[in-house]
Design a protein around this motif. Structure first.
Motif, PDB file in Angstrom:
ATOM      1  N   HIS A 252       0.825  -1.210   0.000  1.00  0.00           N
ATOM      2  CA  HIS A 252       0.000   0.000   0.000  1.00  0.00           C
ATOM      3  C   HIS A 252       0.854   1.252   0.000  1.00  0.00           C
ATOM      4  O   HIS A 252       0.445   2.295  -0.546  1.00  0.00           O
ATOM      5  CB  HIS A 252      -0.994  -0.013   1.178  1.00  0.00           C
ATOM      6  CG  HIS A 252      -0.530   0.635   2.429  1.00  0.00           C
ATOM      7  ND1 HIS A 252       0.007  -0.064   3.472  1.00  0.00           N
ATOM      8  CD2 HIS A 252      -0.520   1.952   2.805  1.00  0.00           C
ATOM      9  CE1 HIS A 252       0.314   0.774   4.448  1.00  0.00           C
ATOM     10  NE2 HIS A 252       0.021   1.993   4.085  1.00  0.00           N
ATOM     11  N   TRP A 255       1.820   1.740  -3.662  1.00  0.00           N
ATOM     12  CA  TRP A 255       0.685   2.249  -4.431  1.00  0.00           C
ATOM     13  C   TRP A 255       0.426   3.714  -4.121  1.00  0.00           C
ATOM     14  O   TRP A 255       0.179   4.521  -5.024  1.00  0.00           O
ATOM     15  CB  TRP A 255      -0.574   1.445  -4.110  1.00  0.00           C
ATOM     16  CG  TRP A 255      -0.480  -0.006  -4.414  1.00  0.00           C
ATOM     17  CD1 TRP A 255       0.328  -0.618  -5.327  1.00  0.00           C
ATOM     18  CD2 TRP A 255      -1.235  -1.059  -3.789  1.00  0.00           C
ATOM     19  NE1 TRP A 255       0.138  -1.972  -5.312  1.00  0.00           N
ATOM     20  CE2 TRP A 255      -0.816  -2.275  -4.394  1.00  0.00           C
ATOM     21  CE3 TRP A 255      -2.210  -1.088  -2.798  1.00  0.00           C
ATOM     22  CZ2 TRP A 255      -1.354  -3.508  -4.014  1.00  0.00           C
ATOM     23  CZ3 TRP A 255      -2.752  -2.306  -2.420  1.00  0.00           C
ATOM     24  CH2 TRP A 255      -2.325  -3.504  -3.032  1.00  0.00           C
ATOM     25  N   LYS A 259       0.710   6.769  -6.761  1.00  0.00           N
ATOM     26  CA  LYS A 259      -0.485   7.563  -7.056  1.00  0.00           C
ATOM     27  C   LYS A 259      -0.222   9.049  -6.815  1.00  0.00           C
ATOM     28  O   LYS A 259      -0.554   9.898  -7.651  1.00  0.00           O
ATOM     29  CB  LYS A 259      -1.647   7.090  -6.182  1.00  0.00           C
ATOM     30  CG  LYS A 259      -2.898   7.958  -6.274  1.00  0.00           C
ATOM     31  CD  LYS A 259      -3.945   7.486  -5.291  1.00  0.00           C
ATOM     32  CE  LYS A 259      -5.174   8.408  -5.321  1.00  0.00           C
ATOM     33  NZ  LYS A 259      -4.842   9.772  -4.843  1.00  0.00           N
TER      34      LYS A 259
END
Length: 352
Positions: A252, A255, A259
């Protein structure tokens, strides 16, 4: 395990029998202080109801757990077919003291002690060159002093710090490590002590279980800082090893960084690729304490997400209470995955 594979253990905590063991290696100006008052280490202050060391790891000849090289070989290395043990010590609290000169002197004394009492004793022991964080110039000087010694395979310091470790204040340490061809390893243990920041982003928790669980959040902050501050662009040959901070949080973070980078890349124009690519190219993570959910398939998916086969290093955390035996963790790995994580990745990283 059906097959007895060779193993490299990347987190073995050797220790002093007594703080007085460092006296012969200290400059005269500092000997009286340590002889009279000890090292004065500042620990986290959180009480563990299970202690720190394994009860069965006390050496028969006396001394604390991890203080007898022969017993470490007998209890850990020989039964588990370990080719090398990467020694990480237990002096991380030195990096949160308030006196930078004393911290640097203790680090140097410990490194000299480690050479004589461990590295020269058995070639299967490989050392982590300890540096204190308070004065990066002194830390760099210590790396240059001993970085070419064949017994040292990495630089190690505490993950407890006054500021995120990607900031340029610490860059002399990274420059010296790259110059000497050594990875940098971070290890927890003094979060919330001395001049370090609180051990969680919310402040100081009440219980050891909270402190211990949240250690991974410190690693997340340091890793984010290292990437966004451009450390791996500035030092393209540098590798980082994150010891004892867990691994399941990594997907996470990758990610979220990727992002945010797509919209906020103007703040970090020195980055030339996605943040997750720097993690895959420059970072390794040790297995202990491995998060093993009740559904093994969940961890398998996480391993696929992070390409665990190429960035994980087996570690036991011997002789601590949460020791991970290589015979009992990650049994579901395929033979090639097991061989890489338990042996090949470390062999390649540390040039063994």
């Amino acid at each position: 395990m059906s097959e007895k594979i060779k193993i490299i253990d990347c987190d073995v905590h050797n220790s002093l029998r007594s703080e007085r063991d460092l006296l012969p290696y200290l400059p005269d100006a500092w000997k009286d202080r340590v002889a009279q008052s000890g090292l004065g280490l500042m620990y986290s202050g959180y009480y563990s109801p299970v202690g720190v060391g394994r009860q069965d790891a006390m050496p028969p000849g006396g001394g604390g757990v991890g203080s007898d090289p022969d017993f470490v070989i007998k209890q850990l290395m020989e039964p588990y077919n370990m080719e090398y043990a990467i020694l990480t010590g237990n002096l991380f609290s030195v990096s949160v003291g308030h006196d930078p000169d004393f911290a640097a002197v203790v680090a140097s004394a410990y490194n000299d002690y480690l050479i004589e009492h461990w590295l020269d004793k058995d070639p299967r022991f490989k050392g982590s060159l300890f540096v204190a964080l308070q004065d990066p110039q002194l830390a760099a000087k210590e790396i240059d002093r001993l970085g070419s010694h064949p017994g040292f395979v990495q630089v190690v310091s505490s993950s407890a710090s006054r500021m995120p470790l990607g900031q340029r204040y610490y860059h002399p340490i990274y420059e010296a490590a790259e110059r000497n061809g050594l990875p940098i390893a971070l290890h927890p243990g003094a979060e919330g002590a001395g001049q370090a920041n609180p051990p969680t982003a919310a402040g100081y928790p009440t219980w050891y279980i909270e402190w211990h669980t949240c250690l991974s959040t410190t690693f997340m902050a340091h890793l984010t800082s290292l990437i966004c501050e451009g450390v791996f662009e500035k030092y393209p040959r540098l590798k980082f090893v994150f010891i004892e901070g867990g691994v399941s949080w990594l997907p996470h973070l990758m990610w979220r960084l990727d992002k945010n980078y797509t919209a906020l890349r103007s703040q970090v124009p020195w980055l030339k690729k996605m943040p997750s690519a720097y993690i895959r190219d420059h970072c390794f993570f040790t297995t202990q304490p491995i998060e093993e959910p009740s559904q093994p398939s969940h961890l398998k998916h996480i391993f696929e997400m992070i390409d665990a086969e190429h960035i994980l290093l087996y570690s036991s955390d011997y002789p601590h209470w949460d020791f991970d035996s290589p015979d009992h963790i990650l049994r579901w790995l395929k033979p090639e995955e097991r061989r890489r994580i338990f042996y090949e990745n470390a062999k390649q990283l540390y040039k063994l």
